[in-house]
Design a protein around this motif. Structure first.
Motif, PDB file in Angstrom:
ATOM      1  N   VAL A 169       0.835  -1.202   0.000  1.00  0.00           N
ATOM      2  CA  VAL A 169       0.000   0.000   0.000  1.00  0.00           C
ATOM      3  C   VAL A 169       0.868   1.250   0.000  1.00  0.00           C
ATOM      4  O   VAL A 169       0.604   2.209  -0.728  1.00  0.00           O
ATOM      5  N   ALA A 170       1.927   1.234   0.814  1.00  0.00           N
ATOM      6  CA  ALA A 170       2.835   2.387   0.874  1.00  0.00           C
ATOM      7  C   ALA A 170       3.465   2.649  -0.486  1.00  0.00           C
ATOM      8  O   ALA A 170       3.560   3.807  -0.941  1.00  0.00           O
ATOM      9  N   ARG A 171       3.875   1.585  -1.168  1.00  0.00           N
ATOM     10  CA  ARG A 171       4.495   1.726  -2.487  1.00  0.00           C
ATOM     11  C   ARG A 171       3.514   2.335  -3.477  1.00  0.00           C
ATOM     12  O   ARG A 171       3.860   3.235  -4.259  1.00  0.00           O
ATOM     13  N   ASP A 172       2.271   1.871  -3.458  1.00  0.00           N
ATOM     14  CA  ASP A 172       1.265   2.398  -4.380  1.00  0.00           C
ATOM     15  C   ASP A 172       0.961   3.865  -4.080  1.00  0.00           C
ATOM     16  O   ASP A 172       0.756   4.664  -5.003  1.00  0.00           O
ATOM     17  N   ALA A 173       0.949   4.211  -2.791  1.00  0.00           N
ATOM     18  CA  ALA A 173       0.623   5.587  -2.392  1.00  0.00           C
ATOM     19  C   ALA A 173       1.805   6.533  -2.529  1.00  0.00           C
ATOM     20  O   ALA A 173       1.646   7.757  -2.426  1.00  0.00           O
ATOM     21  N   GLY A 174       3.000   5.969  -2.728  1.00  0.00           N
ATOM     22  CA  GLY A 174       4.185   6.806  -2.831  1.00  0.00           C
ATOM     23  C   GLY A 174       4.607   7.398  -1.499  1.00  0.00           C
ATOM     24  O   GLY A 174       5.134   8.516  -1.435  1.00  0.00           O
ATOM     25  N   VAL A 175       4.377   6.643  -0.412  1.00  0.00           N
ATOM     26  CA  VAL A 175       4.763   7.096   0.921  1.00  0.00           C
ATOM     27  C   VAL A 175       5.594   6.001   1.589  1.00  0.00           C
ATOM     28  O   VAL A 175       5.713   4.892   1.075  1.00  0.00           O
ATOM     29  N   THR A 176       6.180   6.325   2.739  1.00  0.00           N
ATOM     30  CA  THR A 176       6.949   5.336   3.486  1.00  0.00           C
ATOM     31  C   THR A 176       6.020   4.473   4.338  1.00  0.00           C
ATOM     32  O   THR A 176       4.870   4.834   4.588  1.00  0.00           O
ATOM     33  N   ARG A 177       6.538   3.335   4.800  1.00  0.00           N
ATOM     34  CA  ARG A 177       5.750   2.512   5.713  1.00  0.00           C
ATOM     35  C   ARG A 177       5.476   3.262   7.007  1.00  0.00           C
ATOM     36  O   ARG A 177       4.433   3.087   7.637  1.00  0.00           O
ATOM     37  N   GLY A 178       6.421   4.130   7.389  1.00  0.00           N
ATOM     38  CA  GLY A 178       6.223   4.937   8.588  1.00  0.00           C
ATOM     39  C   GLY A 178       5.007   5.838   8.459  1.00  0.00           C
ATOM     40  O   GLY A 178       4.277   6.059   9.441  1.00  0.00           O
ATOM     41  N   ALA A 179       4.777   6.367   7.249  1.00  0.00           N
ATOM     42  CA  ALA A 179       3.604   7.219   7.025  1.00  0.00           C
ATOM     43  C   ALA A 179       2.323   6.407   7.182  1.00  0.00           C
ATOM     44  O   ALA A 179       1.316   6.908   7.702  1.00  0.00           O
ATOM     45  N   ILE A 180       2.360   5.153   6.735  1.00  0.00           N
ATOM     46  CA  ILE A 180       1.196   4.284   6.914  1.00  0.00           C
ATOM     47  C   ILE A 180       0.921   4.107   8.405  1.00  0.00           C
ATOM     48  O   ILE A 180      -0.221   4.276   8.877  1.00  0.00           O
ATOM     49  N   TYR A 181       1.964   3.782   9.166  1.00  0.00           N
ATOM     50  CA  TYR A 181       1.782   3.512  10.599  1.00  0.00           C
ATOM     51  C   TYR A 181       1.443   4.771  11.394  1.00  0.00           C
ATOM     52  O   TYR A 181       0.902   4.672  12.494  1.00  0.00           O
ATOM     53  N   TRP A 182       1.751   5.923  10.847  1.00  0.00           N
ATOM     54  CA  TRP A 182       1.354   7.168  11.511  1.00  0.00           C
ATOM     55  C   TRP A 182      -0.173   7.287  11.540  1.00  0.00           C
ATOM     56  O   TRP A 182      -0.760   7.786  12.498  1.00  0.00           O
ATOM     57  N   HIS A 183      -0.810   6.813  10.470  1.00  0.00           N
ATOM     58  CA  HIS A 183      -2.266   6.939  10.340  1.00  0.00           C
ATOM     59  C   HIS A 183      -3.012   5.674  10.748  1.00  0.00           C
ATOM     60  O   HIS A 183      -4.152   5.762  11.226  1.00  0.00           O
ATOM     61  N   PHE A 184      -2.390   4.499  10.553  1.00  0.00           N
ATOM     62  CA  PHE A 184      -3.090   3.230  10.793  1.00  0.00           C
ATOM     63  C   PHE A 184      -2.169   2.254  11.532  1.00  0.00           C
ATOM     64  O   PHE A 184      -1.050   2.003  11.088  1.00  0.00           O
ATOM     65  N   ALA A 185      -2.671   1.688  12.622  1.00  0.00           N
ATOM     66  CA  ALA A 185      -1.848   0.800  13.435  1.00  0.00           C
ATOM     67  C   ALA A 185      -1.535  -0.512  12.722  1.00  0.00           C
ATOM     68  O   ALA A 185      -0.479  -1.108  12.927  1.00  0.00           O
ATOM     69  N   ASN A 186      -2.443  -0.964  11.875  1.00  0.00           N
ATOM     70  CA  ASN A 186      -2.262  -2.247  11.199  1.00  0.00           C
ATOM     71  C   ASN A 186      -3.193  -2.317   9.994  1.00  0.00           C
ATOM     72  O   ASN A 186      -3.941  -1.376   9.703  1.00  0.00           O
ATOM     73  N   LYS A 187      -3.162  -3.453   9.308  1.00  0.00           N
ATOM     74  CA  LYS A 187      -3.959  -3.625   8.091  1.00  0.00           C
ATOM     75  C   LYS A 187      -5.453  -3.615   8.391  1.00  0.00           C
ATOM     76  O   LYS A 187      -6.255  -3.088   7.600  1.00  0.00           O
ATOM     77  N   THR A 188      -5.833  -4.173   9.528  1.00  0.00           N
ATOM     78  CA  THR A 188      -7.246  -4.189   9.895  1.00  0.00           C
ATOM     79  C   THR A 188      -7.780  -2.773  10.074  1.00  0.00           C
ATOM     80  O   THR A 188      -8.879  -2.455   9.621  1.00  0.00           O
ATOM     81  N   GLU A 189      -7.007  -1.928  10.744  1.00  0.00           N
ATOM     82  CA  GLU A 189      -7.435  -0.550  10.956  1.00  0.00           C
ATOM     83  C   GLU A 189      -7.568   0.190   9.617  1.00  0.00           C
ATOM     84  O   GLU A 189      -8.487   0.993   9.426  1.00  0.00           O
ATOM     85  N   LEU A 190      -6.676  -0.099   8.695  1.00  0.00           N
ATOM     86  CA  LEU A 190      -6.754   0.505   7.366  1.00  0.00           C
ATOM     87  C   LEU A 190      -8.006   0.025   6.627  1.00  0.00           C
ATOM     88  O   LEU A 190      -8.716   0.817   5.992  1.00  0.00           O
ATOM     89  N   LEU A 191      -8.296  -1.265   6.730  1.00  0.00           N
ATOM     90  CA  LEU A 191      -9.488  -1.804   6.078  1.00  0.00           C
ATOM     91  C   LEU A 191     -10.761  -1.219   6.687  1.00  0.00           C
ATOM     92  O   LEU A 191     -11.728  -0.932   5.969  1.00  0.00           O
ATOM     93  N   LEU A 192     -10.765  -1.023   8.001  1.00  0.00           N
ATOM     94  CA  LEU A 192     -11.912  -0.393   8.656  1.00  0.00           C
ATOM     95  C   LEU A 192     -12.121   1.029   8.142  1.00  0.00           C
ATOM     96  O   LEU A 192     -13.261   1.466   7.933  1.00  0.00           O
ATOM     97  N   ALA A 193     -11.039   1.756   7.933  1.00  0.00           N
ATOM     98  CA  ALA A 193     -11.144   3.115   7.398  1.00  0.00           C
ATOM     99  C   ALA A 193     -11.704   3.085   5.981  1.00  0.00           C
ATOM    100  O   ALA A 193     -12.515   3.945   5.597  1.00  0.00           O
ATOM    101  N   LEU A 194     -11.293   2.099   5.203  1.00  0.00           N
ATOM    102  CA  LEU A 194     -11.824   1.951   3.851  1.00  0.00           C
ATOM    103  C   LEU A 194     -13.314   1.640   3.906  1.00  0.00           C
ATOM    104  O   LEU A 194     -14.115   2.217   3.152  1.00  0.00           O
ATOM    105  N   TYR A 195     -13.708   0.756   4.804  1.00  0.00           N
ATOM    106  CA  TYR A 195     -15.124   0.398   4.994  1.00  0.00           C
ATOM    107  C   TYR A 195     -15.934   1.641   5.377  1.00  0.00           C
ATOM    108  O   TYR A 195     -17.011   1.883   4.830  1.00  0.00           O
ATOM    109  N   ASP A 196     -15.409   2.429   6.305  1.00  0.00           N
ATOM    110  CA  ASP A 196     -16.133   3.611   6.785  1.00  0.00           C
ATOM    111  C   ASP A 196     -16.228   4.708   5.726  1.00  0.00           C
ATOM    112  O   ASP A 196     -17.081   5.589   5.834  1.00  0.00           O
TER     113      ASP A 196
END
Length: 203
Positions: free
Chosen positions: A36-63
């Motif tokens: 996901v980070a590669r597709d978004a053009g961000v670091t993995r750290g940027a992902i973890y800044w916003h989402f603790a894990n993959k489940t939390e990211l999927l919940l955000a997508l659902y919402d």
């Protein structure tokens, strides 16, 4: 500070959009946050800044793509309180038409339907159960209104009618997504709804 908040919100939205693309293409189980980070053009750290894990990211997508049917039905029932069955039939047909044209929501729910619901994904399943319970309670209130007005056929109880209607709507939409949208959701789904409501009405 405002600019920083705006940039953070933009990054978060970009990550969610990338998650939608990658989850859809690879599936949830095969996708890593690094993908996901590669597709978004961000670091993995940027992902973890916003989402603790993959489940939390999927919940955000659902919402990010809530189903609009409850608000749609509520507005119509408030405008036309004397005929809840006609309101439900009309709004469900509108909902099917809307969903057939909403490509983003269709992708997101395709992702969810493909989910294997491992223990890691239990939060997603719980969210869906809560949404189903809310929808069923909402519809039960509407069918109780029809029953109290003498509009519901004696062969139906409000509870069974609400569940049957909910299961029909979920089933036709799920099959439409699962089998590659190979039928006209609005037309054929609408015909099923029409037939069901014909059986709901007291003759």
């Amino acid at each position: 500070m405002r600019r920083t908040k705006a940039e953070a919100a933009e990054t978060r939205s970009s990550i969610i959009a990338s998650a939608e693309r990658v989850f859809y293409d690879k599936g949830i189980a095969e996708t890593t946050l690094e993908d996901v980070a590669r597709d978004a053009g961000v670091t993995r750290g940027a992902i973890y800044w916003h989402f603790a894990n993959k489940t939390e990211l999927l919940l955000a997508l659902y919402d990010s793509a809530p189903m609009p049917h409850e608000d749609m039905i509520l507005r119509e029932l408030q405008a036309n309180p004397d005929d809840p069955l006609s309101v439900l039939e009309r709004t469900s047909a509108s909902w099917l038409d809307e969903m057939s044209k909403d490509e983003r929501r269709s992708r997101i729910y395709t992702i969810l339907f493909r989910c294997d619901y491992s223990p890691e994904m239990a939060g997603i399943l719980q969210k869906q159960r809560e949404a189903d319970a809310s929808s069923c309670q909402f519809l039960l209130t509407a069918f109780k209104g029809a029953y109290e007005k003498g509009q519901l056929a004696s062969s139906w109880t409000p509870d069974v009618a609400a569940r049957s209607f909910l299961w029909l709507m979920k089933g036709v939409y799920t099959d439409w997504l699962r089998f590659g949208m190979q039928f006209d959701l609005a037309t054929e789904g609408g015909a099923c709804v029409k037939q069901l409501f014909s059986s709901f009405r007291r003759q």
